[in-house]
Design a protein around this motif. Structure first.
Motif, mmCIF file in Angstrom:
data_model
loop_
_atom_site.group_PDB
_atom_site.id
_atom_site.type_symbol
_atom_site.label_atom_id
_atom_site.label_comp_id
_atom_site.label_asym_id
_atom_site.label_seq_id
_atom_site.Cartn_x
_atom_site.Cartn_y
_atom_site.Cartn_z
ATOM 1 N N LEU A 168 0.842 -1.203 0.000
ATOM 2 C CA LEU A 168 0.000 0.000 0.000
ATOM 3 C C LEU A 168 0.879 1.256 0.000
ATOM 4 O O LEU A 168 0.647 2.201 -0.762
ATOM 5 C CB LEU A 168 -0.879 -0.034 1.264
ATOM 6 C CG LEU A 168 -2.188 0.717 1.217
ATOM 7 C CD1 LEU A 168 -3.051 0.278 0.065
ATOM 8 C CD2 LEU A 168 -2.943 0.523 2.528
ATOM 9 N N LEU A 171 2.462 1.685 -3.367
ATOM 10 C CA LEU A 171 1.514 2.248 -4.344
ATOM 11 C C LEU A 171 1.338 3.744 -4.124
ATOM 12 O O LEU A 171 1.261 4.525 -5.071
ATOM 13 C CB LEU A 171 0.162 1.536 -4.220
ATOM 14 C CG LEU A 171 0.032 0.206 -4.951
ATOM 15 C CD1 LEU A 171 -1.270 -0.484 -4.565
ATOM 16 C CD2 LEU A 171 0.067 0.391 -6.460
ATOM 17 N N ILE A 172 1.281 4.143 -2.845
ATOM 18 C CA ILE A 172 1.159 5.574 -2.529
ATOM 19 C C ILE A 172 2.363 6.328 -3.098
ATOM 20 O O ILE A 172 2.231 7.390 -3.708
ATOM 21 C CB ILE A 172 1.026 5.790 -0.993
ATOM 22 C CG1 ILE A 172 -0.339 5.291 -0.516
ATOM 23 C CG2 ILE A 172 1.246 7.241 -0.613
ATOM 24 C CD1 ILE A 172 -0.544 5.316 0.988
ATOM 25 N N LEU A 175 2.089 6.615 -6.893
ATOM 26 C CA LEU A 175 1.093 7.627 -7.280
ATOM 27 C C LEU A 175 1.621 9.033 -7.013
ATOM 28 O O LEU A 175 1.390 9.954 -7.795
ATOM 29 C CB LEU A 175 -0.214 7.398 -6.520
ATOM 30 C CG LEU A 175 -1.007 6.193 -7.016
ATOM 31 C CD1 LEU A 175 -2.088 5.804 -6.023
ATOM 32 C CD2 LEU A 175 -1.628 6.477 -8.381
ATOM 33 N N PHE A 176 2.353 9.183 -5.906
ATOM 34 C CA PHE A 176 2.942 10.497 -5.626
ATOM 35 C C PHE A 176 3.978 10.846 -6.701
ATOM 36 O O PHE A 176 4.052 11.983 -7.162
ATOM 37 C CB PHE A 176 3.575 10.493 -4.226
ATOM 38 C CG PHE A 176 4.145 11.823 -3.821
ATOM 39 C CD1 PHE A 176 3.346 12.960 -3.780
ATOM 40 C CD2 PHE A 176 5.484 11.948 -3.478
ATOM 41 C CE1 PHE A 176 3.863 14.189 -3.415
ATOM 42 C CE2 PHE A 176 6.007 13.178 -3.103
ATOM 43 C CZ PHE A 176 5.204 14.300 -3.074
ATOM 44 N N LEU A 178 3.946 9.827 -9.802
ATOM 45 C CA LEU A 178 3.193 10.193 -11.017
ATOM 46 C C LEU A 178 2.671 11.623 -10.902
ATOM 47 O O LEU A 178 2.691 12.384 -11.867
ATOM 48 C CB LEU A 178 2.015 9.232 -11.221
ATOM 49 C CG LEU A 178 2.321 7.872 -11.840
ATOM 50 C CD1 LEU A 178 1.058 7.040 -11.933
ATOM 51 C CD2 LEU A 178 2.921 8.035 -13.231
ATOM 52 N N THR A 179 2.207 11.969 -9.688
ATOM 53 C CA THR A 179 1.684 13.321 -9.479
ATOM 54 C C THR A 179 2.795 14.358 -9.675
ATOM 55 O O THR A 179 2.568 15.417 -10.265
ATOM 56 C CB THR A 179 1.090 13.437 -8.057
ATOM 57 O OG1 THR A 179 0.158 12.372 -7.888
ATOM 58 C CG2 THR A 179 0.400 14.754 -7.838
ATOM 59 N N TRP B 12 -0.724 12.693 3.025
ATOM 60 C CA TRP B 12 -1.040 12.220 1.664
ATOM 61 C C TRP B 12 -2.470 12.592 1.276
ATOM 62 O O TRP B 12 -2.735 12.909 0.106
ATOM 63 C CB TRP B 12 -0.856 10.706 1.554
ATOM 64 C CG TRP B 12 0.555 10.241 1.755
ATOM 65 C CD1 TRP B 12 0.998 9.318 2.655
ATOM 66 C CD2 TRP B 12 1.729 10.693 1.052
ATOM 67 N NE1 TRP B 12 2.364 9.174 2.556
ATOM 68 C CE2 TRP B 12 2.838 9.996 1.591
ATOM 69 C CE3 TRP B 12 1.953 11.622 0.039
ATOM 70 C CZ2 TRP B 12 4.142 10.190 1.144
ATOM 71 C CZ3 TRP B 12 3.259 11.817 -0.410
ATOM 72 C CH2 TRP B 12 4.326 11.112 0.142
ATOM 73 N N THR B 43 -4.621 10.268 -10.566
ATOM 74 C CA THR B 43 -3.583 9.870 -9.599
ATOM 75 C C THR B 43 -3.870 10.476 -8.228
ATOM 76 O O THR B 43 -3.684 9.820 -7.204
ATOM 77 C CB THR B 43 -2.169 10.293 -10.069
ATOM 78 O OG1 THR B 43 -2.187 11.688 -10.323
ATOM 79 C CG2 THR B 43 -1.735 9.539 -11.289
ATOM 80 N N LEU B 46 -6.769 8.508 -6.576
ATOM 81 C CA LEU B 46 -6.289 7.188 -6.126
ATOM 82 C C LEU B 46 -5.378 7.319 -4.907
ATOM 83 O O LEU B 46 -5.455 6.525 -3.963
ATOM 84 C CB LEU B 46 -5.519 6.510 -7.254
ATOM 85 C CG LEU B 46 -6.242 5.411 -8.000
ATOM 86 C CD1 LEU B 46 -5.368 4.912 -9.149
ATOM 87 C CD2 LEU B 46 -6.585 4.249 -7.076
ATOM 88 N N LEU B 47 -4.532 8.340 -4.936
ATOM 89 C CA LEU B 47 -3.616 8.592 -3.805
ATOM 90 C C LEU B 47 -4.420 8.811 -2.526
ATOM 91 O O LEU B 47 -4.108 8.244 -1.473
ATOM 92 C CB LEU B 47 -2.750 9.826 -4.117
ATOM 93 C CG LEU B 47 -1.753 10.285 -3.061
ATOM 94 C CD1 LEU B 47 -0.644 9.258 -2.890
ATOM 95 C CD2 LEU B 47 -1.126 11.621 -3.450
ATOM 96 N N LEU B 50 -6.101 5.464 -1.359
ATOM 97 C CA LEU B 50 -5.139 4.539 -0.743
ATOM 98 C C LEU B 50 -4.649 5.062 0.608
ATOM 99 O O LEU B 50 -4.476 4.300 1.557
ATOM 100 C CB LEU B 50 -3.951 4.308 -1.676
ATOM 101 C CG LEU B 50 -4.239 3.544 -2.964
ATOM 102 C CD1 LEU B 50 -2.962 3.326 -3.757
ATOM 103 C CD2 LEU B 50 -4.863 2.186 -2.661
ATOM 104 N N ALA B 51 -4.442 6.394 0.686
ATOM 105 C CA ALA B 51 -3.987 6.971 1.958
ATOM 106 C C ALA B 51 -5.066 6.791 3.020
ATOM 107 O O ALA B 51 -4.762 6.502 4.185
ATOM 108 C CB ALA B 51 -3.648 8.447 1.771
#
Lengths: 499, 153
Positions: A168, A171-172, A175-176, A178-179, B12, B43, B46-47, B50-51
């Motif tokens: 998890l 994945l965070i 995604l960060f 990608l951001t 997050w 993104t 989704l972030l 998930l957070a």
């Protein structure tokens, strides 16, 4: 076959150029050095040296950076065997039997077998790279935007799946990452995104200060807050060449380690760390004396050391032929190639054969250099281990500062690097891994471009990723991996509940 | 540990909210014509999800074995803060003092971080490092260093 022979000759021509040869030597020398020194790894070193390579030719730059990467796999074993402290994450498993061998007065054969095993594995893996590069490239030419998007998603999913800690969190991080790539000017519409009125942000974040901060500065911050012990085992290192009995025991593990390392190296997300662990597990499982593992078995050194080196070389296949970096170091090399104006992928080999084959052949030469650097110079590397951290860390910081500043001759990049350094420090404290972030950051722009292109082509239908066979297979694989991971978490939870 | 994990999750979630709000302002577009906010919104959302899942997980999980553990226990804080502050001040002063003076001060601070008394070693070592880096980066690699008010370098 004739074409391949011609390419190999061309590669020798490029690699044997005195300047390229010198950078290859410098790369493997630095790689061994940082492999030996705990507290700094190849990712941090490549990040720190990245700006310096802007002043040299692209081929010399990549030859040197690649040399640091595979050189570190050789050097890391020295600290594992003599200190019981892994110089690199890839040599953690070598501590188990390597250190025990050293304690029994067999440090020489352990170090010797690590170096020779690495050489054999590295060379065999390079043969694989040489013969598989063309078929991989021919296959990759069939890729369009949907296939590339799916492949990048798969790379990120595997990387997060294989993360050492929580998936998890990985994945965070992805995604960060990608951001972060969306900061700056949008490549398609030209509009500014998330710049908050800061002019410097209009070009987005540079890869160099980001990786230098996340890996270089944060590593220093973690290390200075504690007192590192540097007790080198006081053992006489003799008989570096293994005996005939050692050889008999080690041949199988070396060959199996090479196979495992090469296969996992090509796979996105796996890499040398996992390869070395898998190799050790396999050797222990098939051994007639599994209970003796951890007490100084040469198989426990030969297998993992071969696997991590084979994996390091194998990792170049997806980077150079598909344009997909399979691990974080390759992601930084991907960035380096882009900065030097070269697009990693199938066209790299077709458009720049001298570059492609020059880098490949330089790795053969680098492997050869490493054997000569490692075996006779082991006493020197042991002495290097005694460089105290209070002297080492200001030099690491200074290299980071000069590297960040020289990027745009601006102090702003130093501040960005420091910001990512603090973020990286906190991430390490809370066990968030930096690798998925950097991978996503490097792949982000291409991922977005290919996603948007695919959607425009399909008139907004997401089914395009499943109607094209290659893309469908790749994306389904990514979904299966995600599904399996979630399922196994639920199973574990259920089991715990029942217990 | 739990508190630190929760703070991280909240961080997050805030990042995800800022990104989603920014992405909406940028124009999301449609799937057939994705706008500049399309991917960041995806993104970001989704972030945040998930957070939030992670926040729930850490809030309900038991931290039995780690109850006494604190992330920053047995840590020599002075060194970490000194490194961060000295690099921050260095970045701010570099254009004004120039590479040679600013780096000399920084090196003296960093070299004396572990042992403050050895000035006889710290000062020559700092001078040596600056000399070598100046030769390698400025003279050999042609990196343009700032000369500052004093125009040194």
């Amino acid at each position: 076959m004739m074409e391949l022979a011609q390419y190999i000759l061309l590669g020798f021509q490029s690699a044997l150029d005195p300047v390229n040869l010198a950078y290859c030597f410098l790369g493997v020398l630095l790689g061994t050095l940082i492999g030996v020194l705990p507290g700094i790894g190849p990712v941090a070193t490549i990040s720190i040296l990245l700006p310096i390579t802007f002043k040299i030719t692209p081929i010399a730059a990549i030859i040197m950076l690649a040399g640091i990467y595979y050189g570190a796999q050789y050097g890391g074993s020295t600290t594992s065997i003599l200190l019981n402290i892994p110089g690199e994450a890839t040599t953690v498993i070598t501590c188990l039997d390597g250190y025990q061998m050293a304690r029994q007065g067999r440090a020489g054969p352990a170090l010797g077998m690590a170096a020779i095993g690495s050489f054999i594995a590295g060379t065999l893996s390079l043969l694989g790279l040489t013969f598989l590069a063309t078929p991989f490239t021919d296959f990759a030419i069939r890729f369009g935007a949907p296939e590339y998007f799916s492949l990048m998603v798969l790379a990120l999913v595997i990387l997060t799946y294989l993360a050492r800690g929580s998936m998890l969190k990985a994945l965070i991080m992805a995604l960060f990452g990608l951001t972060l790539t969306t900061v700056g000017t949008d490549n398609i519409t030209g509009s500014l995104r998330f710049t908050f009125g800061i002019l410097h942000l209009s070009d987005g974040f540079d890869l160099v200060p980001l990786v230098m901060g996340l890996f270089g500065i944060s590593e220093v911050l973690i290390n200075v807050e504690q007192t590192l012990s540097q007790d080198v085992l006081k053992t006489k290192i003799k008989n570096l060449l293994p005996t005939a009995q050692d050889w008999r025991k080690a041949v199988g593990p070396i060959l199996r380690g090479t196979g495992i390392g090469f296969f996992l190296g090509v796979l996105p997300g796996a890499g040398p760390v996992i390869s070395s662990f898998v190799s050790y597990t396999v050797e222990k499982r098939i051994s007639r004396y599994p209970e003796k593992f951890g007490t100084g078995m040469i198989e426990g050194v030969a297998g993992p050391e071969s696997a991590n080196n084979a994996s390091a070389q194998g990792a170049f296949i997806p980077l150079l032929t598909l344009g997909i970096p399979p691990n974080v170091t390759m992601a930084i090399l991907f960035g380096a190639l882009m900065i030097h104006g070269l697009q990693p992928g199938p066209l790299l080999m077709k458009d720049h054969p001298d570059f492609f084959w020059g880098v490949v052949i330089s790795m053969y030469l680098g492997n050869l250099m490493l054997v000569f650097l490692n075996l006779p110079l082991i006493p020197l590397w042991v002495r290097m281990l005694r460089v105290p951290y209070p002297i080492l860390f200001p030099l690491i910081i200074l290299f980071c500062l000069v590297g960040a500043y020289s990027l745009n001759n601006s102090s702003y990049d130093i501040l960005v690097m420091l910001g990512f350094g603090i973020l990286g420090y906190l991430m390490r404290k809370l066990k968030y891994e930096g690798a998925p972030l950097v991978m996503a950051f490097v792949l982000g722009p291409l991922l977005e471009l290919n996603l948007r292109r695919s959607l425009i082509v399909s008139d907004g239908s997401f089914w395009i990723f499943f109607t094209r066979p290659i893309s469908a297979v790749i994306l389904t694989l990514a979904l299966v991996i995600l599904g399996l991971s979630i399922l196994s978490k639920f199973r574990k939870k259920n089991q715990n509940y029942q217990e | 540990m739990r508190r630190a994990e929760q703070i991280a999750c909240l961080f997050w979630i805030i990042v995800s909210l800022v990104v989603c709000a920014g992405a909406i302002g940028l124009k999301l577009g449609t799937p057939s014509d994705p706008g500049p906010g399309f991917l960041p919104f995806g993104t970001g959302a989704l972030l945040g999800i998930l957070a939030f899942v992670h926040l729930m997980k850490v809030s309900t999980a038991s931290f039995k074995g780690e109850s006494g553990e604190f992330l920053w226990q047995q840590v020599i804080w002075r060194r970490t803060i000194s490194v961060v502050l000295s690099v921050l001040v260095y970045a701010l002063l570099l254009p004004h003092l120039g590479y040679l003076i600013a780096t000399f001060i920084l090196m003296v601070i960093l070299f004396s971080l572990y042992d403050r008394r050895r000035w006889g070693v710290v000062i020559p070592a700092s001078l040596l490092v600056i000399g070598i880096t100046y030769l390698v980066f400025h003279v050999w690699l042609k990196v343009q260093f700032p000369t500052g008010f004093f125009r040194i370098g």
